[in-house]
Design an enzyme around this catalytic site. Structure first.
Site, PDB file in Angstrom:
ATOM      1  N   TYR A  15       0.807  -1.027   0.025  1.00 12.54           N
ATOM      2  CA  TYR A  15      -0.052   0.086  -0.079  1.00 12.54           C
ATOM      3  C   TYR A  15       1.002   1.361  -0.034  1.00 12.54           C
ATOM      4  O   TYR A  15       0.297   2.284  -0.239  1.00 12.54           O
ATOM      5  CB  TYR A  15      -0.898   0.073   1.273  1.00 12.54           C
ATOM      6  CG  TYR A  15      -2.102  -1.130   1.327  1.00 12.54           C
ATOM      7  CD1 TYR A  15      -2.953  -1.096   0.534  1.00 12.54           C
ATOM      8  CD2 TYR A  15      -1.622  -2.270   2.059  1.00 12.54           C
ATOM      9  CE1 TYR A  15      -3.977  -2.147   0.511  1.00 12.54           C
ATOM     10  CE2 TYR A  15      -2.734  -3.107   2.218  1.00 12.54           C
ATOM     11  CZ  TYR A  15      -3.946  -3.203   1.379  1.00 12.54           C
ATOM     12  OH  TYR A  15      -4.756  -3.962   1.401  1.00 12.54           O
ATOM     13  N   HIS A  20      -4.364   6.244  -1.632  1.00  7.77           N
ATOM     14  CA  HIS A  20      -4.794   6.192  -0.355  1.00  7.77           C
ATOM     15  C   HIS A  20      -3.833   6.389   0.768  1.00  7.77           C
ATOM     16  O   HIS A  20      -4.260   6.756   1.751  1.00  7.77           O
ATOM     17  CB  HIS A  20      -5.395   4.782  -0.200  1.00  7.77           C
ATOM     18  CG  HIS A  20      -6.958   4.615   0.494  1.00  7.77           C
ATOM     19  ND1 HIS A  20      -7.707   5.772   0.479  1.00  7.77           N
ATOM     20  CD2 HIS A  20      -7.536   3.774   1.082  1.00  7.77           C
ATOM     21  CE1 HIS A  20      -8.843   5.301   0.971  1.00  7.77           C
ATOM     22  NE2 HIS A  20      -8.961   4.407   1.429  1.00  7.77           N
ATOM     23  N   ASN A  66     -10.061   2.004   7.600  1.00 10.56           N
ATOM     24  CA  ASN A  66     -11.547   1.833   7.927  1.00 10.56           C
ATOM     25  C   ASN A  66     -11.541   1.815   9.517  1.00 10.56           C
ATOM     26  O   ASN A  66     -12.712   2.083  10.102  1.00 10.56           O
ATOM     27  CB  ASN A  66     -11.954   0.825   7.100  1.00 10.56           C
ATOM     28  CG  ASN A  66     -12.488   0.977   5.699  1.00 10.56           C
ATOM     29  OD1 ASN A  66     -11.878   1.907   5.195  1.00 10.56           O
ATOM     30  ND2 ASN A  66     -12.668  -0.033   5.060  1.00 10.56           N
ATOM     31  N   ASN A 112     -14.118   6.448   4.276  1.00  9.62           N
ATOM     32  CA  ASN A 112     -14.450   5.397   5.349  1.00  9.62           C
ATOM     33  C   ASN A 112     -13.336   5.662   6.466  1.00  9.62           C
ATOM     34  O   ASN A 112     -13.852   5.578   7.724  1.00  9.62           O
ATOM     35  CB  ASN A 112     -14.227   4.128   4.818  1.00  9.62           C
ATOM     36  CG  ASN A 112     -15.294   3.376   3.858  1.00  9.62           C
ATOM     37  OD1 ASN A 112     -16.357   4.096   4.061  1.00  9.62           O
ATOM     38  ND2 ASN A 112     -14.988   2.516   3.143  1.00  9.62           N
TER      39      ASN A 112
END
Length: 187
Positions: A15, A20, A66, A112
């Site tokens: 990631y 994000h 989240n 989120n």
């Protein structure tokens, strides 16, 4: 006076360079500029930097996006930081790439991570620095888009944008949100 600066993202090397994870990258750049090193602590990776007479606690939650509210609530309590001194750095699909917007409060806008923070803190009244990641994706491909890396062109522009984010964060802590918004939101 202490501030909690929380950069949102997901842990794991897969990631690291995704859109994000821009919140993590902003904090990495800020820490690196101050020769600060993150330590693996409860609910996240944490370090502190000093900006004049202010202490900035930098937090990269390890709870995944989240569940970011859990880490933020814990570190606000742990460091005895009021929610007025919280700034969350987050990616924003509604803004063109590299557009930076500081806000004192607002909705989660479908994000989120922000939704969980709002639910856990029971308020929308916390500052957030939104980093535009653009929205160049076909209908239904939003998740793939935010979890994909920036383009080569965008990567070349990132260092200057990350530096500006650091300036915005410091101005927020030293001069307050209104001054920081007036100085940077019109650029």
């Amino acid at each position: 006076m202490k501030y909690l600066i929380a950069g949102l993202g997901n842990i794991g090397s897969e990631y690291h360079y995704t859109r994000h994870n821009i919140g993590f990258r902003v904090l990495d750049a800020l820490a690196e500029a101050s020769n600060a090193v993150f330590k693996d602590r409860r609910y996240g990776f944490v370090t502190e930097i000093r900006v004049k007479n202010k202490t900035l606690v930098l937090l990269k939650p390890s709870t995944y996006m989240n569940l970011s509210g859990n880490a933020i609530r814990y570190w606000l309590k742990e460091e005895k930081i009021p929610v007025e001194n919280l700034l969350v750095v987050v990616d924003d699909l509604a803004l063109p790439f590299g557009t930076l917007r500081l806000k004192g409060k607002g909705s989660d806008a479908g994000h989120n991570g922000l939704k969980h923070i709002q639910d856990i803190l029971s308020t929308q009244n916390y500052a957030r620095l939104r980093f535009g990641v653009g929205n160049d994706f076909p209908k239904g491909a939003q998740v793939h888009y935010v979890l994909s890396p920036f383009s080569e062109e965008e990567e070349k522009e990132l260092p200057a944008k990350l530096e500006t984010c650091g300036e915005i964060i410091k101005t927020f802590c030293l001069a307050g949100i209104q001054t920081a918004m007036n100085q940077y939101n019109n650029k």
